[in-house]
Each structure stands twice: as structure tokens, then as C-alpha cells.
Design a protein around this motif. Structure first.
Motif, short mmCIF file in Angstrom:
data_model
loop_
_atom_site.label_atom_id
_atom_site.label_comp_id
_atom_site.label_asym_id
_atom_site.label_seq_id
_atom_site.Cartn_x
_atom_site.Cartn_y
_atom_site.Cartn_z
N ARG A 210 65.10 -79.03 2.15
CA ARG A 210 65.75 -78.13 3.11
C ARG A 210 64.72 -77.16 3.67
O ARG A 210 63.72 -76.82 3.01
CB ARG A 210 66.89 -77.36 2.43
N PRO A 211 64.88 -76.71 4.91
CA PRO A 211 63.97 -75.71 5.47
C PRO A 211 64.11 -74.38 4.73
O PRO A 211 65.21 -74.03 4.27
CB PRO A 211 64.43 -75.59 6.93
N ILE A 212 63.02 -73.65 4.60
CA ILE A 212 63.06 -72.36 3.92
C ILE A 212 62.46 -71.29 4.83
O ILE A 212 61.56 -71.57 5.63
CB ILE A 212 62.33 -72.38 2.56
N SER A 213 62.97 -70.08 4.71
CA SER A 213 62.54 -68.97 5.56
C SER A 213 61.13 -68.53 5.18
O SER A 213 60.59 -68.92 4.14
CB SER A 213 63.50 -67.79 5.41
N PHE A 214 60.54 -67.69 6.01
CA PHE A 214 59.20 -67.18 5.71
C PHE A 214 59.20 -66.39 4.40
O PHE A 214 58.25 -66.48 3.61
CB PHE A 214 58.68 -66.31 6.86
N ASP A 215 60.24 -65.61 4.16
CA ASP A 215 60.34 -64.86 2.90
C ASP A 215 60.40 -65.82 1.71
O ASP A 215 59.76 -65.58 0.67
CB ASP A 215 61.59 -63.96 2.90
N GLU A 216 61.16 -66.90 1.86
CA GLU A 216 61.25 -67.89 0.79
C GLU A 216 59.91 -68.61 0.58
O GLU A 216 59.54 -68.96 -0.55
CB GLU A 216 62.36 -68.90 1.09
N GLN A 217 59.20 -68.83 1.65
CA GLN A 217 57.87 -69.46 1.55
C GLN A 217 56.93 -68.59 0.72
O GLN A 217 56.19 -69.09 -0.14
CB GLN A 217 57.29 -69.69 2.95
N ILE A 218 56.97 -67.28 0.97
CA ILE A 218 56.13 -66.34 0.20
C ILE A 218 56.49 -66.40 -1.28
O ILE A 218 55.62 -66.50 -2.15
CB ILE A 218 56.32 -64.90 0.73
N LYS A 219 57.79 -66.37 -1.57
CA LYS A 219 58.25 -66.41 -2.97
C LYS A 219 57.86 -67.72 -3.65
O LYS A 219 57.49 -67.74 -4.83
CB LYS A 219 59.76 -66.20 -3.02
N LYS A 220 57.94 -68.81 -2.91
CA LYS A 220 57.58 -70.12 -3.48
C LYS A 220 56.10 -70.15 -3.84
O LYS A 220 55.71 -70.65 -4.91
CB LYS A 220 57.92 -71.22 -2.48
N ILE B 297 51.00 -64.59 9.09
CA ILE B 297 50.13 -65.77 9.20
C ILE B 297 50.96 -67.05 9.14
O ILE B 297 50.79 -67.96 9.95
CB ILE B 297 49.06 -65.75 8.09
N LEU B 298 51.88 -67.12 8.19
CA LEU B 298 52.71 -68.32 8.06
C LEU B 298 53.61 -68.53 9.28
O LEU B 298 53.91 -69.67 9.64
CB LEU B 298 53.56 -68.23 6.79
N SER B 299 54.01 -67.43 9.92
CA SER B 299 54.87 -67.55 11.10
C SER B 299 54.11 -68.08 12.31
O SER B 299 54.73 -68.48 13.30
CB SER B 299 55.50 -66.18 11.43
N ASN B 300 52.79 -68.07 12.23
CA ASN B 300 51.98 -68.57 13.33
C ASN B 300 51.17 -69.81 12.96
O ASN B 300 50.57 -70.45 13.84
CB ASN B 300 51.01 -67.48 13.81
N LEU B 301 51.13 -70.14 11.69
CA LEU B 301 50.27 -71.21 11.21
C LEU B 301 51.03 -72.45 10.73
O LEU B 301 50.52 -73.57 10.85
CB LEU B 301 49.37 -70.66 10.08
N ASN B 302 52.21 -72.25 10.18
CA ASN B 302 53.03 -73.32 9.61
C ASN B 302 52.69 -73.48 8.13
O ASN B 302 51.56 -73.77 7.75
CB ASN B 302 52.84 -74.64 10.37
N TYR B 303 53.71 -73.32 7.33
CA TYR B 303 53.59 -73.42 5.87
C TYR B 303 52.96 -74.75 5.46
O TYR B 303 52.08 -74.80 4.60
CB TYR B 303 54.97 -73.27 5.26
N TYR B 304 53.38 -75.84 6.07
CA TYR B 304 52.90 -77.17 5.71
C TYR B 304 51.40 -77.28 5.97
O TYR B 304 50.65 -77.84 5.16
CB TYR B 304 53.66 -78.24 6.49
N ARG B 305 50.95 -76.77 7.12
CA ARG B 305 49.52 -76.80 7.44
C ARG B 305 48.74 -75.93 6.46
O ARG B 305 47.69 -76.34 5.96
CB ARG B 305 49.30 -76.30 8.87
N PHE B 306 49.26 -74.73 6.16
CA PHE B 306 48.55 -73.81 5.27
C PHE B 306 48.41 -74.40 3.87
O PHE B 306 47.34 -74.35 3.26
CB PHE B 306 49.30 -72.47 5.20
N THR B 307 49.48 -74.97 3.34
CA THR B 307 49.44 -75.46 1.96
C THR B 307 48.55 -76.69 1.79
O THR B 307 48.15 -77.02 0.68
CB THR B 307 50.86 -75.78 1.44
N ALA B 308 48.21 -77.36 2.90
CA ALA B 308 47.26 -78.48 2.81
C ALA B 308 45.91 -77.99 2.29
O ALA B 308 45.20 -78.71 1.58
CB ALA B 308 47.08 -79.14 4.17
N TYR B 309 45.56 -76.74 2.60
CA TYR B 309 44.29 -76.17 2.15
C TYR B 309 44.36 -75.73 0.68
O TYR B 309 43.34 -75.42 0.07
CB TYR B 309 43.91 -74.99 3.04
N LEU B 310 45.56 -75.73 0.13
CA LEU B 310 45.74 -75.38 -1.28
C LEU B 310 45.64 -76.59 -2.20
O LEU B 310 45.57 -76.44 -3.42
CB LEU B 310 47.12 -74.73 -1.47
#
Length: 258
Positions: free
Chosen positions: A6-16, A33-46
Motif C-alpha cells: 500500500r502507498p505510505i505518506s511521507f511521515d510514514e516513510q520517515i518512521k519506516k 527530500i523524500l517529497s522531491n526525490l521519491n522514497y523508492y529512488r532514495f532507498t536504492a542507495y541504502l
């Protein structure tokens, strides 16, 4: 079929991210940053920092990962520029070689290439590129004055890099040898392979893909480099390849010190 997440909000992304052990120094900045970068793209670097239990290695911080992302962005721009230099050079080499040997329109003759089927596909793809570029002034000019017939030095200007690399691979041995002797002093077999490899890299860069720690199709390594522990699927070997294909040493030096 596995159910999509399911999609998650920016606040939920931070908590995750925090729940997996990522240190977030400034939550508001991270959310921006996540609101302009995309969580999926950011986590690829993790991914290199992810442990078997899906948590992140101790000490991994949002700031560190974002800095890696920014480094990757800068590297991608540098690579686009230097690969573009190689691409323009090969447009020139191929156009000049074919024009001098067969004339302005001789590239349309299947007898001047190795594989007839490849050549037929090339001509079909060239027609598609002419249609895609029909609003460009130089294409309009050739449509009006020359009934749409493009000399090779014009045709190469609308070919995507992948199409150009395939055209090179289909050149007759004599034309490839001419390019080697006069322009690019690299074994033609390597050039065949390297242009295809750089096409993959160029496309990844053009579509803002991740270059850092990514795996690409295998790059053929020169014999003299086989003693080194090069990973022939990483970006570094592409940079080595580029060094041998850049004609102007100043362009290489500018890239190298950037």
C-alpha cells in the motif's frame, strides 16, 4: 499473485526508515527530500547498507545516503558529457568513412555492409527517426529540397547512440580498419563491444538511473588490464573504456579532474 504494497505518506516513510535503524538528523529536511526525490529512488542507495534482517547497518544516516545520491547525480552528469563527446566523435568517424568510400547516399546500399538483415532494420529505424525529427529545420530542408534523402553526415545526426553503435558493428572490415588507422587507435573488436556498453551507460544516465554501485552488462576488458581486479560490470570499467575512446586529451583531463 502477491499483493502490491500500500502507498505510505511521507511521515510514514520517515518512521519506516527510522524503524529499520536509519539515523535521521532532521526529519523535516528528510521529509522535504523524500517529497522531491521519491522514497523508492532514495532507498536504492541504502541497499549496500541493508542487513539480512532488513535493518540498516549501525551508524547509517539519512545525510550520508543523501550525500551518496548527490555524488551519483554529479557523476551521472559528468558521464553524460564525456560519453556525449565519444558519441559525437563516432558520428563523425562513421559519416566521414562512409561518405569518402561510397558517397553521400552510399550508406543505403546493403552491399556496403556485413549483414543485409541488420541493414534493412537500420533503414527502417532511420525512417522512424526522420519522422520523429521531422520538425527540425535541417530535416525539413532535406524533405523540401532533396525529397527526404539524407546524406550520411546528416543521417548520423538523428541516430540514437544505440543505433549508431549497431551501424558501426555492421561496417565492413575495411571501413572499421580505416577508422582505427585514422581516428580511434583501438582494436575494432573492442570498439564493437565498447560502444554497446557505453550505450547502456548513456541510457541509464539519460533516464536519471543509479550509476553508483550498479551492475551493467559485462564490459570486455583489454588484455593488459586483466591483471587488475576490475569488476567488469561496474561503472569504473566504463570510465577506463572512455579513456581510450576520447580523442581530445584535454576533454579527458577536464573530466578526470572534475
Amino acid at each position: 499473485m502477491t499483493k502490491l504494497k500500500r502507498p505510505i505518506s511521507f511521515d510514514e516513510q520517515i518512521k519506516k526508515l527510522e524503524g529499520r535503524g536509519l539515523i535521521i538528523e532532521d526529519e523535516e529536511r528528510a521529509k522535504f527530500i523524500l517529497s522531491n526525490l521519491n522514497y523508492y529512488r532514495f532507498t536504492a542507495y541504502l541497499l549496500p547498507f541493508k542487513l539480512d534482517d532488513d535493518n540498516y547497518a549501525k551508524g547509517t544516516s539519512f545525510k550520508k545516503i543523501y550525500n551518496i545520491y548527490m555524488f551519483d547525480k554529479s557523476l551521472r552528469l559528468l558521464l553524460m558529457d564525456i560519453v556525449g563527446t565519444v558519441e559525437i566523435s563516432f558520428r563523425t568517424y562513421i559519416a566521414y568513412t562512409l561518405a569518402m568510400k561510397y558517397g553521400a547516399y552510399g550508406y543505403t546500399d546493403k552491399r556496403n555492409f556485413i549483414n543485409e538483415d541488420y541493414h534493412n532494420k537500420f533503414l527502417l529505424n532511420l525512417e522512424l527517426e526522420k519522422q520523429r525529427n521531422s520538425s527540425k529545420l535541417f530535416i525539413m530542408h532535406h524533405n523540401e529540397i532533396y525529397e527526404g534523402r539524407l546524406p550520411i553526415w546528416v543521417a548520423t545526426e538523428i541516430m540514437p547512440f544505440g543505433m549508431l553503435s549497431k551501424l558501426y558493428s555492421n561496417l565492413l572490415p575495411g571501413e572499421k580498419t580505416f577508422i582505427k588507422n585514422n581516428f580511434c587507435k583501438v582494436n575494432v573488436g573492442l570498439v564493437n563491444s565498447w560502444l554497446q556498453s557505453l550505450t547502456h551507460l548513456r541510457n541509464e544516465c539519460a533516464h536519471y538511473g543509479r550509476v553508483y554501485n550498479s551492475l551493467f552488462p559485462v564490459v570486455k576488458i583489454m588484455k593488459k588490464h586483466r591483471e587488475y581486479d576490475f569488476d567488469n560490470r561496474k561503472v569504473f570499467i566504463h570510465i577506463v573504456v572512455i579513456k581510450y575512446l576520447v580523442a581530445d586529451q584535454k576533454n579527458w583531463n577536464d573530466f578526470f579532474i572534475s
